[in-house]
Design a protein around this motif. Sequence first.
Motif, mmCIF file in Angstrom:
data_model
loop_
_atom_site.group_PDB
_atom_site.id
_atom_site.type_symbol
_atom_site.label_atom_id
_atom_site.label_comp_id
_atom_site.label_asym_id
_atom_site.label_seq_id
_atom_site.Cartn_x
_atom_site.Cartn_y
_atom_site.Cartn_z
ATOM 1 N N PHE A 61 95.886 -56.530 141.997
ATOM 2 C CA PHE A 61 95.562 -55.116 141.935
ATOM 3 C C PHE A 61 94.128 -54.954 142.425
ATOM 4 C CE2 PHE A 61 98.711 -55.075 138.263
ATOM 5 C CZ PHE A 61 99.714 -54.478 139.009
ATOM 6 N N SER A 62 93.908 -53.991 143.292
ATOM 7 C CA SER A 62 92.594 -53.758 143.894
ATOM 8 C C SER A 62 92.098 -52.375 143.498
ATOM 9 C CB SER A 62 92.705 -53.869 145.419
ATOM 10 O OG SER A 62 91.499 -53.478 146.041
ATOM 11 N N ARG A 63 90.857 -52.329 143.037
ATOM 12 C CA ARG A 63 90.265 -51.092 142.491
ATOM 13 C C ARG A 63 88.959 -50.789 143.219
ATOM 14 N NH1 ARG A 63 88.684 -50.789 136.054
ATOM 15 N NH2 ARG A 63 88.021 -48.590 135.954
ATOM 16 N N LEU A 64 88.851 -49.602 143.763
ATOM 17 C CA LEU A 64 87.669 -49.209 144.537
ATOM 18 C C LEU A 64 87.086 -47.939 143.946
ATOM 19 C CD1 LEU A 64 86.372 -50.443 147.162
ATOM 20 C CD2 LEU A 64 87.519 -48.618 148.410
ATOM 21 N N THR A 65 85.795 -47.987 143.601
ATOM 22 C CA THR A 65 85.165 -46.827 142.974
ATOM 23 C C THR A 65 84.749 -45.797 144.017
ATOM 24 O OG1 THR A 65 82.949 -47.809 143.094
ATOM 25 C CG2 THR A 65 84.250 -48.263 141.117
ATOM 26 N N PRO A 66 84.618 -44.523 143.614
ATOM 27 C CA PRO A 66 84.131 -43.489 144.543
ATOM 28 C C PRO A 66 82.755 -43.871 145.102
ATOM 29 C CG PRO A 66 85.025 -42.486 142.560
ATOM 30 C CD PRO A 66 84.963 -43.964 142.290
ATOM 31 N N GLY A 67 82.550 -43.539 146.361
ATOM 32 C CA GLY A 67 81.294 -43.882 147.022
ATOM 33 C C GLY A 67 81.280 -45.269 147.620
ATOM 34 N N SER A 68 82.409 -45.979 147.519
ATOM 35 C CA SER A 68 82.461 -47.349 148.040
ATOM 36 C C SER A 68 82.808 -47.377 149.516
ATOM 37 C CB SER A 68 83.504 -48.180 147.271
ATOM 38 O OG SER A 68 83.128 -48.330 145.924
ATOM 39 N N LYS A 69 82.263 -48.370 150.186
ATOM 40 C CA LYS A 69 82.584 -48.605 151.591
ATOM 41 C C LYS A 69 82.622 -50.105 151.836
ATOM 42 C CE LYS A 69 81.209 -47.637 156.371
ATOM 43 N NZ LYS A 69 82.590 -47.234 156.754
ATOM 44 N N LEU A 70 83.702 -50.571 152.431
ATOM 45 C CA LEU A 70 83.828 -51.973 152.819
ATOM 46 C C LEU A 70 83.544 -52.089 154.303
ATOM 47 C CD1 LEU A 70 87.067 -52.984 150.865
ATOM 48 C CD2 LEU A 70 84.702 -52.791 150.055
ATOM 49 N N ARG A 71 82.659 -53.012 154.652
ATOM 50 C CA ARG A 71 82.226 -53.162 156.033
ATOM 51 C C ARG A 71 83.397 -53.549 156.955
ATOM 52 N NH1 ARG A 71 76.651 -53.691 155.399
ATOM 53 N NH2 ARG A 71 76.021 -54.600 153.395
ATOM 54 N N PRO A 72 83.304 -53.233 158.232
ATOM 55 C CA PRO A 72 84.311 -53.715 159.182
ATOM 56 C C PRO A 72 84.364 -55.239 159.166
ATOM 57 C CG PRO A 72 82.920 -52.039 160.190
ATOM 58 C CD PRO A 72 82.279 -52.387 158.883
ATOM 59 N N HIS A 73 85.561 -55.794 159.155
ATOM 60 C CA HIS A 73 85.728 -57.241 159.134
ATOM 61 C C HIS A 73 87.135 -57.590 159.594
ATOM 62 C CE1 HIS A 73 87.207 -55.808 155.237
ATOM 63 N NE2 HIS A 73 87.926 -56.917 155.143
ATOM 64 N N CYS A 74 87.341 -58.850 159.917
ATOM 65 C CA CYS A 74 88.658 -59.354 160.317
ATOM 66 C C CYS A 74 89.085 -60.439 159.336
ATOM 67 C CB CYS A 74 88.619 -59.939 161.728
ATOM 68 S SG CYS A 74 88.198 -58.759 163.029
ATOM 69 N N GLY A 75 90.364 -60.456 158.979
ATOM 70 C CA GLY A 75 90.882 -61.494 158.102
ATOM 71 C C GLY A 75 90.872 -62.854 158.774
ATOM 72 N N SER A 76 91.197 -63.875 157.998
ATOM 73 C CA SER A 76 91.030 -65.250 158.462
ATOM 74 C C SER A 76 92.111 -65.732 159.414
ATOM 75 C CB SER A 76 90.965 -66.196 157.254
ATOM 76 O OG SER A 76 92.146 -66.072 156.468
ATOM 77 N N THR A 77 93.300 -65.112 159.414
ATOM 78 C CA THR A 77 94.404 -65.612 160.249
ATOM 79 C C THR A 77 95.377 -64.493 160.592
ATOM 80 O OG1 THR A 77 96.283 -67.175 160.306
ATOM 81 C CG2 THR A 77 95.672 -66.278 158.143
ATOM 82 N N ASN A 78 96.044 -64.620 161.730
ATOM 83 C CA ASN A 78 97.056 -63.638 162.120
ATOM 84 C C ASN A 78 98.458 -64.072 161.709
ATOM 85 O OD1 ASN A 78 97.247 -65.745 164.056
ATOM 86 N ND2 ASN A 78 98.112 -64.352 165.578
ATOM 87 N N THR A 79 98.572 -65.124 160.879
ATOM 88 C CA THR A 79 99.888 -65.593 160.433
ATOM 89 C C THR A 79 100.375 -64.846 159.202
ATOM 90 O OG1 THR A 79 98.927 -67.341 159.051
ATOM 91 C CG2 THR A 79 99.469 -67.909 161.338
ATOM 92 N N ARG A 80 99.614 -63.868 158.730
ATOM 93 C CA ARG A 80 100.015 -63.091 157.564
ATOM 94 C C ARG A 80 99.833 -61.603 157.849
ATOM 95 N NH1 ARG A 80 94.510 -64.123 153.969
ATOM 96 N NH2 ARG A 80 93.380 -62.340 154.852
ATOM 97 N N LEU A 81 100.518 -60.779 157.068
ATOM 98 C CA LEU A 81 100.304 -59.336 157.054
ATOM 99 C C LEU A 81 99.877 -58.937 155.645
ATOM 100 C CD1 LEU A 81 103.399 -58.057 159.096
ATOM 101 C CD2 LEU A 81 101.090 -58.543 159.928
ATOM 102 N N THR A 82 99.426 -57.703 155.495
ATOM 103 C CA THR A 82 98.975 -57.207 154.199
ATOM 104 C C THR A 82 99.706 -55.916 153.858
ATOM 105 O OG1 THR A 82 96.768 -58.177 154.453
ATOM 106 C CG2 THR A 82 96.989 -56.379 152.871
ATOM 107 N N CYS A 83 100.193 -55.853 152.633
ATOM 108 C CA CYS A 83 100.832 -54.642 152.120
ATOM 109 C C CYS A 83 99.958 -54.049 151.020
ATOM 110 C CB CYS A 83 102.219 -54.977 151.564
ATOM 111 S SG CYS A 83 102.977 -53.633 150.622
ATOM 112 N N HIS A 84 99.744 -52.753 151.062
ATOM 113 C CA HIS A 84 99.111 -52.011 149.975
ATOM 114 C C HIS A 84 100.136 -51.020 149.420
ATOM 115 C CE1 HIS A 84 94.547 -52.406 151.219
ATOM 116 N NE2 HIS A 84 95.112 -53.564 150.909
#
Length: 328
Positions: free
Chosen positions: A221-244
Amino acid sequence: ARTNLVLALTALERIDEAGSHAIDACRHEPENAKRFFEAGVVMSKLGKQAEASHYYQQALVLDPKFVEAYVNNDAALLAAGGTVWCRAFARCARHHLQGKFWCNEWQRPPHFVNGLTSRPFWDAATMALCRDLEENFAAIRDEALAALSQSATWGNVGTRSTHDASLVASGTWREYPLLCGDQAGTSYAANRAACPVTMRVLESHPCALLCAKNGVGESLFSRLTPGSKLRPHCGSTNTRLTCHLGLRVPAGCTLMVGGVSRGWEEGRCVVFDDSFEHEVSHHGPVGDTSVDRVVLLVNFWHPDYDMKNWNQPLDLSSVRGESAYNVA
């Protein structure tokens, strides 16, 4: 011998001395791309990302096919906020490596497998995992909200991986781990026991379970507070996908992947390829924890990745900045 000295000093955490010797090595061997690469690594360890990028770029001038230099230069430029330059060097990599490494300027993972379908967002409706998550949304949401009341069980992202901590430009990003690279399955047992429906769904899909078991992804479970910003970045591998799976989604939350912006909906899954450059923002009122964005994050094997490899760890030794001398 000079390279061995740089390695030894780095291992002893005598980084300043290692830096002096690495720079000296560049002067003595101005045509050797590896010496400039080594200097870049030491500068990265010193937190001097602009200088690190300078040395990586010099290595690429000398050897335009130097894969590790592209990877580490991308990390240094991202840390320095140079996303436009990241994409420019990705175009150089695509040209010089003739499509054998990165094939898209937005998709720049350190570990890259050719031949996998490449796009920022995927259709969640076509995936059994996502359909199952959405069908069990209410119960999964209730388990997540119950977990929210146990604040001590949530950790700041970056506690388990220091690299992730650097992604938080502002605000607070917290996590409630469920499946996180544990072959024995003993870590976070209490969290899992508190979320029986969520775990039943996750454990019924090998694409997610084995991805986490082998340390390639995780479910939490991922929790992000108001006013938060995550910098641009790339994951470690293209062998996976991500579901939210959206569990609590206030207004003002955005996900940008490969230059394409989308939001979340409660009860619906968003599937994206996190090896593409991506960033997250929560523009809600700062300090109001009642409007934290909460999602269930699930990494799972890419549909095109051969199933015979699902129960095998990946060699991620070249992940950004962590294999400084993974070259002869």
